[in-house]
Design a protein around this motif. Structure first.
Motif, PDB file in Angstrom:
ATOM      1  N   PHE A 176      32.933  24.367  35.926  1.00 14.65           N
ATOM      2  CA  PHE A 176      33.020  25.638  36.653  1.00 14.65           C
ATOM      3  C   PHE A 176      34.458  25.842  37.134  1.00 14.65           C
ATOM      4  O   PHE A 176      35.114  24.874  37.520  1.00 14.65           O
ATOM      5  N   PRO A 177      34.935  27.093  37.129  1.00 15.94           N
ATOM      6  CA  PRO A 177      34.275  28.313  36.659  1.00 15.94           C
ATOM      7  C   PRO A 177      34.311  28.422  35.144  1.00 15.94           C
ATOM      8  O   PRO A 177      35.216  27.913  34.499  1.00 15.94           O
ATOM      9  N   GLU A 178      33.320  29.145  34.601  1.00 20.96           N
ATOM     10  CA  GLU A 178      33.220  29.325  33.151  1.00 20.96           C
ATOM     11  C   GLU A 178      33.926  30.589  32.681  1.00 20.96           C
ATOM     12  O   GLU A 178      34.230  30.715  31.499  1.00 20.96           O
ATOM     13  N   ASN A 179      34.169  31.518  33.596  1.00 18.27           N
ATOM     14  CA  ASN A 179      34.778  32.783  33.206  1.00 18.27           C
ATOM     15  C   ASN A 179      35.546  33.373  34.387  1.00 18.27           C
ATOM     16  O   ASN A 179      35.529  32.825  35.498  1.00 18.27           O
ATOM     17  N   GLN A 180      36.217  34.480  34.125  1.00 15.14           N
ATOM     18  CA  GLN A 180      37.060  35.105  35.140  1.00 15.14           C
ATOM     19  C   GLN A 180      36.260  35.545  36.360  1.00 15.14           C
ATOM     20  O   GLN A 180      36.690  35.360  37.509  1.00 15.14           O
ATOM     21  N   GLU A 181      35.079  36.127  36.134  1.00 15.51           N
ATOM     22  CA  GLU A 181      34.277  36.620  37.255  1.00 15.51           C
ATOM     23  C   GLU A 181      33.881  35.480  38.186  1.00 15.51           C
ATOM     24  O   GLU A 181      33.957  35.612  39.411  1.00 15.51           O
TER      25      GLU A 181
END
Length: 470
Positions: A176-181
């Motif tokens: 984590f995090p896996e993405n920008q959001e």
């Protein structure tokens, strides 16, 4: 004594990057100084105030307290900050371990937890080993084979990292995090990793690894049917194959990872360290590179780093006495004393070797790598780097996979043929005397398969050391 004026600042706008709380802290402190100076001209802030704050670590202290306030949102912020200062936990590790599927995130995270006595937080621990307010809601998504929303993951992580064990011991956040959001949500909750470890390896290697991956449900250790099979028969019997390990599923996850990686890289680039995961794991050794040590000293703003920085910025050689001070400090640390060390690219001449000897830094194995001139030029002059991902390529041995990546590749100036020639001339002028200085050294033919080289080095390491006659 007149109290500090209360600055009125919208903290949220400063949270777009991982180091912006530090920026906000400095702006708050600067605003307070300016306001105090305006209100009371008879008692101006002394010129060295900023230097004093930097020297005593006040900006870092304020940054840490702001982070904790944003994470915990206490009803009584003053009492909370007093308790926070009493706990003295600002040195606790806060590390994210990221990377594509089968890159070794779990292995690295568990090693870091053991090394730092920190708490590992992963998808598996959040869903099946914790009793959090929204655990059942997240499990319900999992049971329905639906993707767990980013906001739900962020809430679970925030609640877990608020527990006293994570506060006191620090945390290793795996995957984590896996993405920008998700990254933005964690930042808005005041969760800022101090270090981000980014693992990388070719997709073909990752797909091959995933098929042989096995998990010990008792210890959560990860093994592999080919590369890392346990010797204990009891452990072998209880190993299980993780779910979703078909080649199609892995390829799908890799595609999603590559789509999200550039945005995450941009957010954490100032605290990110990329590590090539496509290499043998040597658990008992700590790898130490002089160049990396110098860069870390500069990045960490240590006193030695301040002395080294002008040389790094100008591209000039760092004086031997500064390098030796850094080495002595690093090799005297507990991990090097207990596990051993590998010193890469140093000493480069007899004088440096003698200085190491005088400082009681004596290697018990020395390896000289030999490579023909033509092979050196071919390897170095064709190296290229992707400025977006940090991935390294080679125009002959590992070309860029797409025209888009190929178009943005850059060459490090030190890899231009003229500069390689200069470095080689310096090396050749010193190597003979250095070989005479280390008479018991091993010589390695580096113009062959990396795994053959590794096996040769490994065989030299496991051999008993020669007994010197008195």
């Amino acid at each position: 004594m007149r109290p500090w004026p209360r600055p009125r600042v919208a903290i949220g706008r400063f949270l777009s990057h991982v180091d912006d709380v530090s920026l906000a802290t400095r702006r708050v402190a600067g605003a307070a100084m300016a306001e105090a100076d305006t209100e009371d001209a008879a008692r101006p802030w002394p010129p060295p105030a900023g230097a004093y704050a930097e020297e005593r670590g006040l900006f870092q202290l304020l940054q840490n307290m702001l982070e904790e306030l944003l994470i915990h949102k206490p009803d009584d912020p003053i009492e909370f900050m007093i308790n926070h200062l009493k706990q003295n936990n600002d040195d606790a590790p806060r590390i994210c371990v990221l990377g594509p599927p089968a890159s070794g995130k779990t292995t690295v995270a568990m090693w870091l937890c053991k090394h730092f006595n920190a708490i590992r937080v992963s998808q598996e621990t959040l869903l099946f080993k914790e009793t959090l307010r929204q655990t059942e809601e997240a499990k319900a998504y999992k049971e329905r084979n639906q993707k767990i929303p980013n906001a739900l993951w962020a809430n679970l992580i925030q609640e877990r990292l608020s527990n006293v064990d994570c506060i006191k011991q620090g945390w290793i956040l795996e995957g984590f995090p896996e993405n920008q959001e998700q990254a933005w949500m964690l930042q808005s909750s005041g969760i800022f990793p101090r270090h981000v470890v980014m693992l990388y390896a070719p997709d073909t290697v990752l797909i091959e690894r995933s098929g042989g991956k096995r998990l010990d449900p008792l210890t959560q250790e990860v093994f592999h049917t080919t590369f890392d099979w346990p010797s204990d028969p009891l452990v072998q019997e209880r190993l299980v194959k993780p779910e979703d390990l078909s080649e199609q599923e892995v390829s799908k996850k890799l595609l999603e990872y590559h789509r999200n990686f550039p945005e995450i890289f941009h957010i954490y680039q100032k605290v990110l360290k990329s590590i090539n995961a496509d290499q043998p794991s040597v658990d008992v050794l700590s790898q130490v590179c002089c160049g990396q040590l110098l860069k870390e000293a500069v990045a960490d703003n240590t006193k030695l780093g301040e002395l080294v920085k002008p040389y790094i910025d100008s591209g000039s050689p760092v004086p031997d006495n500064l390098v030796l001070k850094l080495l002595t400090e690093r090799l005297s640390s507990l991990d090097c004393l207990s596990h051993g060390w590998v010193l890469s690219g140093f000493p480069r001449n007899v004088r440096q070797g003698q200085q190491l000897q005088k400082a009681q830094i004596n290697p018990n194995r020395v390896f000289f790598f030999n490579l023909p001139y033509e092979s050196i030029m071919e390897r170095l002059s064709q190296r290229r780097t992707d400025p977006v991902t940090g991935e390294r390529y080679h125009t002959t041995f590992r070309p860029a996979p797409t025209p888009e990546i190929q178009a943005r590749l850059r060459q490090n100036p030190k890899d231009e043929e003229e500069n390689i020639e200069k470095r080689l001339n310096i090396y050749y002028s010193n190597v003979k005397a250095l070989e005479d200085f280390y008479q018991d050294a091993f010589y390695v033919n580096a113009d062959q398969d990396p795994y053959v080289i590794f096996e040769f080095i490994e065989s030299c390491i496991i051999k008993p050391l020669p007994c010197k006659k008195p």
